[in-house]
Scaffold this motif. Structure first.
Motif, PDB file in Angstrom:
ATOM      1  N   LEU A  62       0.866  -1.178   0.000  1.00 51.23           N
ATOM      2  CA  LEU A  62       0.000   0.000   0.000  1.00 51.23           C
ATOM      3  C   LEU A  62       0.901   1.226   0.000  1.00 51.23           C
ATOM      4  N   ASP A  63       0.646   2.131  -0.905  1.00 52.81           N
ATOM      5  CA  ASP A  63       1.240   3.467  -0.891  1.00 52.81           C
ATOM      6  C   ASP A  63       0.115   4.395  -0.482  1.00 52.81           C
ATOM      7  N   VAL A  64       0.293   5.094   0.621  1.00 49.28           N
ATOM      8  CA  VAL A  64      -0.789   5.895   1.183  1.00 49.28           C
ATOM      9  C   VAL A  64      -0.554   7.374   0.892  1.00 49.28           C
ATOM     10  N   TYR A  65      -1.573   7.999   0.334  1.00 42.13           N
ATOM     11  CA  TYR A  65      -1.554   9.430   0.026  1.00 42.13           C
ATOM     12  C   TYR A  65      -2.628  10.118   0.856  1.00 42.13           C
ATOM     13  N   ASP A  66      -2.763  11.420   0.710  1.00 41.02           N
ATOM     14  CA  ASP A  66      -3.713  12.159   1.544  1.00 41.02           C
ATOM     15  C   ASP A  66      -5.167  11.754   1.321  1.00 41.02           C
ATOM     16  N   ARG A  67      -5.553  11.497   0.083  1.00 38.94           N
ATOM     17  CA  ARG A  67      -6.965  11.216  -0.205  1.00 38.94           C
ATOM     18  C   ARG A  67      -7.205   9.880  -0.896  1.00 38.94           C
ATOM     19  N   HIS A  68      -6.156   9.110  -1.093  1.00 35.99           N
ATOM     20  CA  HIS A  68      -6.333   7.795  -1.705  1.00 35.99           C
ATOM     21  C   HIS A  68      -5.122   6.932  -1.371  1.00 35.99           C
ATOM     22  N   LEU A  69      -5.153   5.714  -1.845  1.00 38.41           N
ATOM     23  CA  LEU A  69      -3.998   4.840  -1.709  1.00 38.41           C
ATOM     24  C   LEU A  69      -3.883   4.010  -2.978  1.00 38.41           C
ATOM     25  N   ASN A  70      -2.716   3.471  -3.177  1.00 40.21           N
ATOM     26  CA  ASN A  70      -2.490   2.522  -4.256  1.00 40.21           C
ATOM     27  C   ASN A  70      -2.263   1.160  -3.635  1.00 40.21           C
ATOM     28  N   LEU A  71      -3.013   0.187  -4.112  1.00 40.84           N
ATOM     29  CA  LEU A  71      -2.745  -1.202  -3.785  1.00 40.84           C
ATOM     30  C   LEU A  71      -1.852  -1.695  -4.906  1.00 40.84           C
ATOM     31  N   GLY A  72      -0.592  -1.875  -4.600  1.00 47.87           N
ATOM     32  CA  GLY A  72       0.386  -2.209  -5.620  1.00 47.87           C
ATOM     33  C   GLY A  72       0.817  -3.656  -5.552  1.00 47.87           C
ATOM     34  N   PHE A  73       1.388  -4.092  -6.664  1.00 48.30           N
ATOM     35  CA  PHE A  73       1.869  -5.464  -6.802  1.00 48.30           C
ATOM     36  C   PHE A  73       3.311  -5.420  -7.277  1.00 48.30           C
ATOM     37  N   ASN A  74       4.205  -5.930  -6.442  1.00 49.00           N
ATOM     38  CA  ASN A  74       5.641  -5.850  -6.707  1.00 49.00           C
ATOM     39  C   ASN A  74       6.035  -6.494  -8.028  1.00 49.00           C
ATOM     40  N   HIS A  75       5.362  -7.546  -8.412  1.00 46.95           N
ATOM     41  CA  HIS A  75       5.657  -8.253  -9.655  1.00 46.95           C
ATOM     42  C   HIS A  75       4.400  -8.274 -10.528  1.00 46.95           C
ATOM     43  N   GLY A  76       3.712  -7.140 -10.524  1.00 44.77           N
ATOM     44  CA  GLY A  76       2.446  -7.022 -11.239  1.00 44.77           C
ATOM     45  C   GLY A  76       2.566  -7.139 -12.734  1.00 44.77           C
ATOM     46  N   ALA A  77       3.713  -6.763 -13.302  1.00 43.78           N
ATOM     47  CA  ALA A  77       3.880  -6.885 -14.750  1.00 43.78           C
ATOM     48  C   ALA A  77       3.765  -8.342 -15.177  1.00 43.78           C
ATOM     49  N   ALA A  78       4.306  -9.241 -14.375  1.00 45.66           N
ATOM     50  CA  ALA A  78       4.205 -10.671 -14.689  1.00 45.66           C
ATOM     51  C   ALA A  78       2.760 -11.140 -14.596  1.00 45.66           C
ATOM     52  N   ALA A  80       0.049  -9.227 -15.037  1.00 42.74           N
ATOM     53  CA  ALA A  80      -0.685  -8.633 -16.159  1.00 42.74           C
ATOM     54  C   ALA A  80      -0.353  -9.371 -17.450  1.00 42.74           C
ATOM     55  N   GLY A  81       0.917  -9.700 -17.640  1.00 39.50           N
ATOM     56  CA  GLY A  81       1.338 -10.403 -18.850  1.00 39.50           C
ATOM     57  C   GLY A  81       0.731 -11.780 -18.965  1.00 39.50           C
ATOM     58  N   ALA A  82       0.486 -12.415 -17.816  1.00 39.89           N
ATOM     59  CA  ALA A  82      -0.110 -13.750 -17.815  1.00 39.89           C
ATOM     60  C   ALA A  82      -1.635 -13.691 -17.823  1.00 39.89           C
ATOM     61  N   GLY A  83      -2.185 -12.491 -17.789  1.00 42.23           N
ATOM     62  CA  GLY A  83      -3.638 -12.338 -17.773  1.00 42.23           C
ATOM     63  C   GLY A  83      -4.259 -12.595 -16.413  1.00 42.23           C
ATOM     64  N   SER A  84      -3.437 -12.715 -15.374  1.00 46.65           N
ATOM     65  CA  SER A  84      -3.936 -13.003 -14.027  1.00 46.65           C
ATOM     66  C   SER A  84      -4.531 -11.792 -13.329  1.00 46.65           C
ATOM     67  N   GLY A  93       5.666   0.035 -15.913  1.00 45.75           N
ATOM     68  CA  GLY A  93       7.034  -0.272 -15.515  1.00 45.75           C
ATOM     69  C   GLY A  93       7.411  -1.719 -15.756  1.00 45.75           C
ATOM     70  N   LYS A  94       8.677  -2.021 -15.498  1.00 42.86           N
ATOM     71  CA  LYS A  94       9.193  -3.369 -15.710  1.00 42.86           C
ATOM     72  C   LYS A  94       8.593  -4.386 -14.741  1.00 42.86           C
ATOM     73  N   SER A  95       8.285  -3.956 -13.526  1.00 41.22           N
ATOM     74  CA  SER A  95       7.815  -4.899 -12.512  1.00 41.22           C
ATOM     75  C   SER A  95       6.497  -4.497 -11.863  1.00 41.22           C
ATOM     76  N   PHE A  96       6.450  -3.293 -11.336  1.00 41.34           N
ATOM     77  CA  PHE A  96       5.338  -2.874 -10.482  1.00 41.34           C
ATOM     78  C   PHE A  96       4.088  -2.499 -11.274  1.00 41.34           C
ATOM     79  N   ARG A  97       2.936  -2.840 -10.693  1.00 46.04           N
ATOM     80  CA  ARG A  97       1.635  -2.408 -11.187  1.00 46.04           C
ATOM     81  C   ARG A  97       0.797  -2.060  -9.959  1.00 46.04           C
ATOM     82  N   LYS A  98      -0.307  -1.336 -10.174  1.00 49.27           N
ATOM     83  CA  LYS A  98      -1.119  -0.890  -9.042  1.00 49.27           C
ATOM     84  C   LYS A  98      -2.589  -0.825  -9.409  1.00 49.27           C
ATOM     85  N   VAL A  99      -3.392  -0.724  -8.363  1.00 49.42           N
ATOM     86  CA  VAL A  99      -4.810  -0.408  -8.451  1.00 49.42           C
ATOM     87  C   VAL A  99      -5.001   0.833  -7.582  1.00 49.42           C
ATOM     88  N   ALA A 100      -5.479   1.929  -8.168  1.00 53.89           N
ATOM     89  CA  ALA A 100      -5.750   3.148  -7.402  1.00 53.89           C
ATOM     90  C   ALA A 100      -7.045   2.955  -6.620  1.00 53.89           C
TER      91      ALA A 100
END
Length: 129
Positions: A62-78, A80-84, A93-100
Motif C-alpha cells: 500500500l502506498d498511502v496518500y492524503d486522499r487515496h492509496l495505491n494497492l500495488g503489486f511488486n511483480h504485477g507486470a508478470a 498482467a502479462g499472464a492475464g492473471s 514499468g518493468k515490474s510494479f503495477r497498481k490499483v488506485a
C-alpha cells in the motif's frame, strides 16, 4: 500512543484515508491469512509478503496518500502479462503495477482477492517454496 508502526501510520492519516487503509489491509489479510505485514509509517507504506524481505519476499504493498492509496503489486507486470490481473492493474514499468483506491467500492471488486492470491503464488513459485 505506543510505538506500533501500524498505529503510527494510521494516527497520521485523515479518518477517511485511515478507513481505506484498514479496509485494504483486511482484504489482503483475508486473501492470505499467513501474510507477513511490514509497516513503514514515515514512508506511508505497508508491504505484504511471504516473508519480511521487501525486495524478494513481498508481493503487494500500500502506498498511502492524503486522499487515496495505491494497492500495488511488486511483480504485477508478470501478473498482467499472464492475464492473471483481470484487467485491473495500471502501470507500464518493468515490474510494479497498481490499483488506485479512491473509495471502498474499489476494494469490493471480486477480482481483487484472486489477484492477491495469484501474486502470492507467483512469489512462492519464484522463491521455490
Amino acid at each position: 500512543m505506543d510505538d506500533d508502526p501500524w498505529d503510527l501510520l494510521l494516527a497520521g492519516l485523515a479518518p477517511a484515508t485511515a478507513d481505506l487503509v484498514r479496509a485494504a489491509d483486511a482484504l489482503v489479510r483475508e486473501a492470505d491469512p499467513a501474510v507477513v505485514r511490514v509497516v513503514w509509517p514515515h514512508q506511508r507504506t505497508v508491504g505484504y509478503g511471504v516473508g519480511p524481505r521487501k525486495n524478494t519476499e513481498h508481493y503487494a504493498y500500500l502506498d498511502v496518500y492524503d486522499r487515496h492509496l495505491n494497492l500495488g503489486f511488486n511483480h504485477g507486470a508478470a501478473l498482467a502479462g499472464a492475464g492473471s490481473d483481470g484487467g485491473l492493474l495500471e502501470g507500464t514499468g518493468k515490474s510494479f503495477r497498481k490499483v488506485a483506491v479512491r473509495d471502498a467500492g474499489v476494494l469490493a471488486d471480486p477480482r481483487l482477492p484472486a489477484l492477491l492470491r495469484a501474486a502470492r503464488a507467483e512469489r512462492v513459485a519464484a522463491l521455490g517454496r
